[in-house]
Design a protein around this motif. Structure first.
Motif, PDB file in Angstrom:
ATOM      1  N   GLN A   1       0.801  -1.216   0.000  1.00  0.00           N
ATOM      2  CA  GLN A   1       0.000   0.000   0.000  1.00  0.00           C
ATOM      3  C   GLN A   1       0.842   1.279   0.000  1.00  0.00           C
ATOM      4  O   GLN A   1       0.315   2.362  -0.207  1.00  0.00           O
ATOM      5  CB  GLN A   1      -0.925   0.003   1.210  1.00  0.00           C
ATOM      6  CG  GLN A   1      -1.953  -1.105   1.156  1.00  0.00           C
ATOM      7  CD  GLN A   1      -2.817  -1.135   2.413  1.00  0.00           C
ATOM      8  OE1 GLN A   1      -2.944  -0.163   3.123  1.00  0.00           O
ATOM      9  NE2 GLN A   1      -3.412  -2.289   2.664  1.00  0.00           N
ATOM     10  N   LEU A   2       2.150   1.160   0.235  1.00  0.00           N
ATOM     11  CA  LEU A   2       2.999   2.345   0.307  1.00  0.00           C
ATOM     12  C   LEU A   2       3.286   2.914  -1.077  1.00  0.00           C
ATOM     13  O   LEU A   2       3.677   2.194  -1.995  1.00  0.00           O
ATOM     14  CB  LEU A   2       4.326   2.018   0.995  1.00  0.00           C
ATOM     15  CG  LEU A   2       4.273   1.679   2.484  1.00  0.00           C
ATOM     16  CD1 LEU A   2       5.652   1.292   2.998  1.00  0.00           C
ATOM     17  CD2 LEU A   2       3.713   2.835   3.293  1.00  0.00           C
ATOM     18  N   THR A   3       3.109   4.203  -1.204  1.00  0.00           N
ATOM     19  CA  THR A   3       3.476   4.910  -2.430  1.00  0.00           C
ATOM     20  C   THR A   3       4.906   5.415  -2.272  1.00  0.00           C
ATOM     21  O   THR A   3       5.465   5.394  -1.158  1.00  0.00           O
ATOM     22  CB  THR A   3       2.547   6.107  -2.662  1.00  0.00           C
ATOM     23  OG1 THR A   3       2.758   7.053  -1.601  1.00  0.00           O
ATOM     24  CG2 THR A   3       1.080   5.688  -2.716  1.00  0.00           C
ATOM     25  N   GLU A   4       5.490   5.900  -3.351  1.00  0.00           N
ATOM     26  CA  GLU A   4       6.843   6.468  -3.239  1.00  0.00           C
ATOM     27  C   GLU A   4       6.819   7.682  -2.310  1.00  0.00           C
ATOM     28  O   GLU A   4       7.775   7.939  -1.592  1.00  0.00           O
ATOM     29  CB  GLU A   4       7.417   6.810  -4.611  1.00  0.00           C
ATOM     30  CG  GLU A   4       7.868   5.590  -5.377  1.00  0.00           C
ATOM     31  CD  GLU A   4       8.819   4.664  -4.591  1.00  0.00           C
ATOM     32  OE1 GLU A   4       9.859   5.121  -4.078  1.00  0.00           O
ATOM     33  OE2 GLU A   4       8.504   3.459  -4.486  1.00  0.00           O
ATOM     34  N   SER A   5       5.732   8.398  -2.291  1.00  0.00           N
ATOM     35  CA  SER A   5       5.589   9.526  -1.368  1.00  0.00           C
ATOM     36  C   SER A   5       5.616   9.036   0.083  1.00  0.00           C
ATOM     37  O   SER A   5       6.241   9.657   0.945  1.00  0.00           O
ATOM     38  CB  SER A   5       4.284  10.268  -1.661  1.00  0.00           C
ATOM     39  OG  SER A   5       4.114  11.339  -0.774  1.00  0.00           O
ATOM     40  N   ASP A   6       4.957   7.910   0.347  1.00  0.00           N
ATOM     41  CA  ASP A   6       4.976   7.321   1.689  1.00  0.00           C
ATOM     42  C   ASP A   6       6.400   6.920   2.080  1.00  0.00           C
ATOM     43  O   ASP A   6       6.831   7.139   3.212  1.00  0.00           O
ATOM     44  CB  ASP A   6       4.078   6.081   1.769  1.00  0.00           C
ATOM     45  CG  ASP A   6       2.606   6.396   1.595  1.00  0.00           C
ATOM     46  OD1 ASP A   6       2.178   7.517   1.946  1.00  0.00           O
ATOM     47  OD2 ASP A   6       1.883   5.509   1.089  1.00  0.00           O
ATOM     48  N   TRP A   7       7.126   6.309   1.124  1.00  0.00           N
ATOM     49  CA  TRP A   7       8.520   5.917   1.404  1.00  0.00           C
ATOM     50  C   TRP A   7       9.365   7.147   1.726  1.00  0.00           C
ATOM     51  O   TRP A   7      10.208   7.112   2.627  1.00  0.00           O
ATOM     52  CB  TRP A   7       9.113   5.154   0.210  1.00  0.00           C
ATOM     53  CG  TRP A   7       8.688   3.732   0.134  1.00  0.00           C
ATOM     54  CD1 TRP A   7       7.900   3.161  -0.821  1.00  0.00           C
ATOM     55  CD2 TRP A   7       9.015   2.671   1.052  1.00  0.00           C
ATOM     56  NE1 TRP A   7       7.721   1.815  -0.558  1.00  0.00           N
ATOM     57  CE2 TRP A   7       8.394   1.499   0.590  1.00  0.00           C
ATOM     58  CE3 TRP A   7       9.780   2.606   2.216  1.00  0.00           C
ATOM     59  CZ2 TRP A   7       8.513   0.269   1.242  1.00  0.00           C
ATOM     60  CZ3 TRP A   7       9.895   1.386   2.877  1.00  0.00           C
ATOM     61  CH2 TRP A   7       9.268   0.245   2.380  1.00  0.00           C
ATOM     62  N   ARG A   8       9.150   8.228   1.003  1.00  0.00           N
ATOM     63  CA  ARG A   8       9.911   9.470   1.270  1.00  0.00           C
ATOM     64  C   ARG A   8       9.633   9.996   2.676  1.00  0.00           C
ATOM     65  O   ARG A   8      10.513  10.550   3.312  1.00  0.00           O
ATOM     66  CB  ARG A   8       9.594  10.542   0.235  1.00  0.00           C
ATOM     67  CG  ARG A   8      10.266  10.291  -1.088  1.00  0.00           C
ATOM     68  CD  ARG A   8      10.220  11.548  -1.961  1.00  0.00           C
ATOM     69  NE  ARG A   8      10.801  11.317  -3.246  1.00  0.00           N
ATOM     70  CZ  ARG A   8      12.109  11.354  -3.512  1.00  0.00           C
ATOM     71  NH1 ARG A   8      12.959  11.615  -2.556  1.00  0.00           N
ATOM     72  NH2 ARG A   8      12.540  11.143  -4.729  1.00  0.00           N
ATOM     73  N   GLU A   9       8.405   9.831   3.139  1.00  0.00           N
ATOM     74  CA  GLU A   9       8.066  10.264   4.498  1.00  0.00           C
ATOM     75  C   GLU A   9       8.669   9.344   5.558  1.00  0.00           C
ATOM     76  O   GLU A   9       9.060   9.791   6.629  1.00  0.00           O
ATOM     77  CB  GLU A   9       6.546  10.320   4.667  1.00  0.00           C
ATOM     78  CG  GLU A   9       5.899  11.482   3.963  1.00  0.00           C
ATOM     79  CD  GLU A   9       4.392  11.507   4.167  1.00  0.00           C
ATOM     80  OE1 GLU A   9       3.914  11.030   5.223  1.00  0.00           O
ATOM     81  OE2 GLU A   9       3.690  12.006   3.259  1.00  0.00           O
ATOM     82  N   ARG A  10       8.729   8.042   5.270  1.00  0.00           N
ATOM     83  CA  ARG A  10       9.249   7.040   6.219  1.00  0.00           C
ATOM     84  C   ARG A  10      10.759   7.124   6.393  1.00  0.00           C
ATOM     85  O   ARG A  10      11.286   6.833   7.449  1.00  0.00           O
ATOM     86  CB  ARG A  10       8.939   5.624   5.730  1.00  0.00           C
ATOM     87  CG  ARG A  10       7.586   5.103   5.988  1.00  0.00           C
ATOM     88  CD  ARG A  10       7.485   3.641   5.572  1.00  0.00           C
ATOM     89  NE  ARG A  10       8.307   2.731   6.347  1.00  0.00           N
ATOM     90  CZ  ARG A  10       8.031   2.280   7.558  1.00  0.00           C
ATOM     91  NH1 ARG A  10       6.938   2.689   8.170  1.00  0.00           N
ATOM     92  NH2 ARG A  10       8.825   1.435   8.164  1.00  0.00           N
TER      93      ARG A  10
END
Length: 141
Positions: free
Chosen positions: A13-22
């Motif tokens: 479910q993680l988007t690249e935007s989510d990865w950037r936040e993580r």
């Protein structure tokens, strides 16, 4: 599963935007864009603390401190993974070389490379891993 470990369904479910936040910028570059940290710059190169090393992207246990050794290559080196199912190996022909890339099987994050020039008295393998792709957990010694 560890409290901080992501499941396969969570990762999907993680988007690249989510990865950037993580992830911090350097970890994102290495784990998601297959970058490499400068040799001898990582916090785990000379670290001898006991524990387990987890993927910084998803929390899966990858290596133990018992399998860490000083290879002199400039990156943390391990002679084996915690078990055969935690990483995947891929042919890497970037930069005009033939190497074997190592990625986390759970999240697909780029960890580093593996070479057949490790300690002959153990496995003969050298998992050359970026410090910013892993985290040492000293609570699980």
């Amino acid at each position: 599963m560890q409290d901080n470990q992501l499941s396969a369904s969570q990762i999907a479910q993680l988007t690249e935007s989510d990865w950037r936040e993580r992830l911090d910028d350097e970890s994102y570059h290495i784990l998601r864009e297959k970058g490499t940290e400068r040799p001898f710059s990582g916090i785990y190169v000379d670290n001898d603390d006991k524990g387990v090393y987890r993927c910084k992207g998803c929390g899966v246990t990858l290596f133990t401190s018992e399998n860490k050794f000083n290879s002199g290559c400039g990156w943390p080196s391990f002679d084996q993974t915690i078990n055969d199912s935690v990483v995947e190996e891929h042919l890497d022909t970037s930069l005009g070389m033939h190497r074997t890339e190592v990625t986390c099987r759970n999240c697909g994050g780029h960890l580093g490379h593996v070479f057949p020039d490790g300690p002959q008295e153990t496995t003969g393998m050298r998992y050359c891993i970026n410090s910013v792709a892993i985290e040492l957990d000293t609570s699980d010694k």
